[in-house]
Enzyme design. Structure first.
Site, PDB file in Angstrom:
ATOM      1  N   LYS A   1       0.643  -8.032  -2.492  1.00  0.00           N
ATOM      2  CA  LYS A   1      -0.701  -7.571  -2.859  1.00  0.00           C
ATOM      3  C   LYS A   1      -0.613  -6.181  -3.490  1.00  0.00           C
ATOM      4  O   LYS A   1      -0.066  -5.253  -2.918  1.00  0.00           O
ATOM      5  CB  LYS A   1      -1.594  -7.523  -1.619  1.00  0.00           C
ATOM      6  CG  LYS A   1      -3.027  -7.106  -1.942  1.00  0.00           C
ATOM      7  CD  LYS A   1      -3.926  -7.277  -0.740  1.00  0.00           C
ATOM      8  CE  LYS A   1      -4.007  -6.050   0.118  1.00  0.00           C
ATOM      9  NZ  LYS A   1      -4.865  -4.982  -0.390  1.00  0.00           N
TER      10      LYS A   1
ATOM     11  N   ASP B   1     -19.841  -4.213  -9.217  1.00  0.00           N
ATOM     12  CA  ASP B   1     -20.576  -3.482 -10.254  1.00  0.00           C
ATOM     13  C   ASP B   1     -21.658  -4.416 -10.817  1.00  0.00           C
ATOM     14  O   ASP B   1     -21.882  -5.493 -10.271  1.00  0.00           O
ATOM     15  CB  ASP B   1     -19.572  -3.045 -11.346  1.00  0.00           C
ATOM     16  CG  ASP B   1     -19.995  -1.734 -12.014  1.00  0.00           C
ATOM     17  OD1 ASP B   1     -21.170  -1.636 -12.425  1.00  0.00           O
ATOM     18  OD2 ASP B   1     -19.162  -0.818 -12.112  1.00  0.00           O
TER      19      ASP B   1
ATOM     20  N   ASP C   1       0.843  -1.197   0.000  1.00  0.00           N
ATOM     21  CA  ASP C   1       0.000   0.000   0.000  1.00  0.00           C
ATOM     22  C   ASP C   1       0.878   1.248   0.000  1.00  0.00           C
ATOM     23  O   ASP C   1       1.057   1.919   1.023  1.00  0.00           O
ATOM     24  CB  ASP C   1      -0.949  -0.031   1.210  1.00  0.00           C
ATOM     25  CG  ASP C   1      -1.974  -1.142   1.081  1.00  0.00           C
ATOM     26  OD1 ASP C   1      -2.354  -1.480  -0.066  1.00  0.00           O
ATOM     27  OD2 ASP C   1      -2.406  -1.691   2.108  1.00  0.00           O
TER      28      ASP C   1
ATOM     29  N   LYS D   1     -11.098  -5.507  -5.697  1.00  0.00           N
ATOM     30  CA  LYS D   1     -12.432  -5.545  -5.079  1.00  0.00           C
ATOM     31  C   LYS D   1     -13.524  -5.027  -6.006  1.00  0.00           C
ATOM     32  O   LYS D   1     -14.243  -4.071  -5.691  1.00  0.00           O
ATOM     33  CB  LYS D   1     -12.444  -4.733  -3.779  1.00  0.00           C
ATOM     34  CG  LYS D   1     -11.506  -5.257  -2.705  1.00  0.00           C
ATOM     35  CD  LYS D   1     -11.725  -4.528  -1.387  1.00  0.00           C
ATOM     36  CE  LYS D   1     -10.913  -5.106  -0.262  1.00  0.00           C
ATOM     37  NZ  LYS D   1      -9.476  -4.822  -0.339  1.00  0.00           N
TER      38      LYS D   1
ATOM     39  N   ARG E   1      -2.602  -8.249  13.229  1.00  0.00           N
ATOM     40  CA  ARG E   1      -1.732  -7.383  14.018  1.00  0.00           C
ATOM     41  C   ARG E   1      -0.987  -8.211  15.064  1.00  0.00           C
ATOM     42  O   ARG E   1      -1.628  -8.928  15.852  1.00  0.00           O
ATOM     43  CB  ARG E   1      -2.560  -6.307  14.753  1.00  0.00           C
ATOM     44  CG  ARG E   1      -3.157  -5.243  13.820  1.00  0.00           C
ATOM     45  CD  ARG E   1      -2.040  -4.393  13.234  1.00  0.00           C
ATOM     46  NE  ARG E   1      -2.506  -3.378  12.327  1.00  0.00           N
ATOM     47  CZ  ARG E   1      -2.612  -3.520  10.996  1.00  0.00           C
ATOM     48  NH1 ARG E   1      -2.322  -4.669  10.428  1.00  0.00           N
ATOM     49  NH2 ARG E   1      -2.979  -2.510  10.238  1.00  0.00           N
TER      50      ARG E   1
END
Ligand code: C5P
Length: 228
Positions: A34, A66, A12, A63, A179
């Site tokens: 990812k 639609d 990310d 993700k 975590r």
């Protein structure tokens, strides 16, 4: 004892150089990365190609959500990248999911249905008027995903045990919101430790900030793998 889950690093970050920095640093300690909405929007398929050339696998986490026609056409484009995992939202409904499953059946890409995001809390379901509890809702969506021919689901580790028990050992379970003990949960409302995810029978653990923001990302990744 359940099989050890594989670690996937969520890249990310906002540009190709940062993604390359982390992949170069952490591969082969982790060999699954990812590519999500931010990175794919910022730099497109070249990052996928880079990771695959390095010898690692790609989880393309876009993700999709639609109408069926748009979902199927987008899936057909995504599987051309030969990614190992691809996500669609189960809430796009059974027609879209069945068509996607048919359209991807000859590819090696496994299609995962996102159930309820780990940022969603029980109050939100109540506000929407959904009577099922959060874990019942996740199991309901996972059953639908399986019935429609998807390869697995994304869910919090807390819901994984139930899904594994009801949907069998071959159904893939991918859990983010992981975590290590003592870490902030950030924007997740449902988190779990690596050990809990393993006990629950998760196949893949997705982890981002605890590695990306660590002083020494490679050491952080190594430490997490040791916990498996
Ligand atoms: O940094 P952190 O470990 O919280 O990253 C979690 C990753 O998992 C993010 O890339 C996020 O997009 C993803 N995610 C997901 N499905 C969820 C929750 C998070 O794919 N239900």
């Amino acid at each position: 004892m359940n099989q050890k889950p594989e670690l996937i690093l969520a890249l990310d970050v906002d540009n190709f150089s940062k993604a390359k920095y982390f992949v170069d640093k952490i591969y082969p300690e982790i060999n699954f990365f990812k590519v999500g909405l931010q990175l794919f929007t910022a730099c497109g398929p070249k990052v996928i190609e880079f990771i695959q050339k390095k010898g690692a696998q790609v989880f393309l986490d876009l993700k999709f959500n639609d109408i069926p026609n748009t979902m199927v056409n987008a899936t057909k484009e995504a599987i051309k990248y030969k990614v190992s995992l691809l996500t669609v939202h189960t809430l796009s409904g059974p027609t879209a999911l069945k068509e996607i499953s048919r359209a991807s059946s000859k590819s090696k890409t496994k299609i995962l249905g996102v159930t309820l995001l780990t940022s969603i809390c029980p109050h939100f379901l109540k506000d929407l008027g959904i009577k099922r509890t959060l874990s019942q809702e996740v199991l309901y969506l996972a059953r639908m995903a399986k019935r429609c021919g998807l390869d697995g689901v994304v869910c919090a580790a807390q819901e994984a045990q139930d899904i594994r028990r009801h949907l069998g050992k071959n159904f893939l379970i991918v859990s983010p919101g992981i975590r290590p003990k003592g870490f902030f949960s950030d924007d997740h409302s449902r988190t779990a430790t690596i050990e809990a995810a393993q006990t629950a029978g998760v196949n893949y653990i997705v982890i981002g900030r605890p590695i990306l923001k660590a002083k020494n990302p490679l050491m952080a990744a190594r430490k997490m793998r040791k916990n498996l």
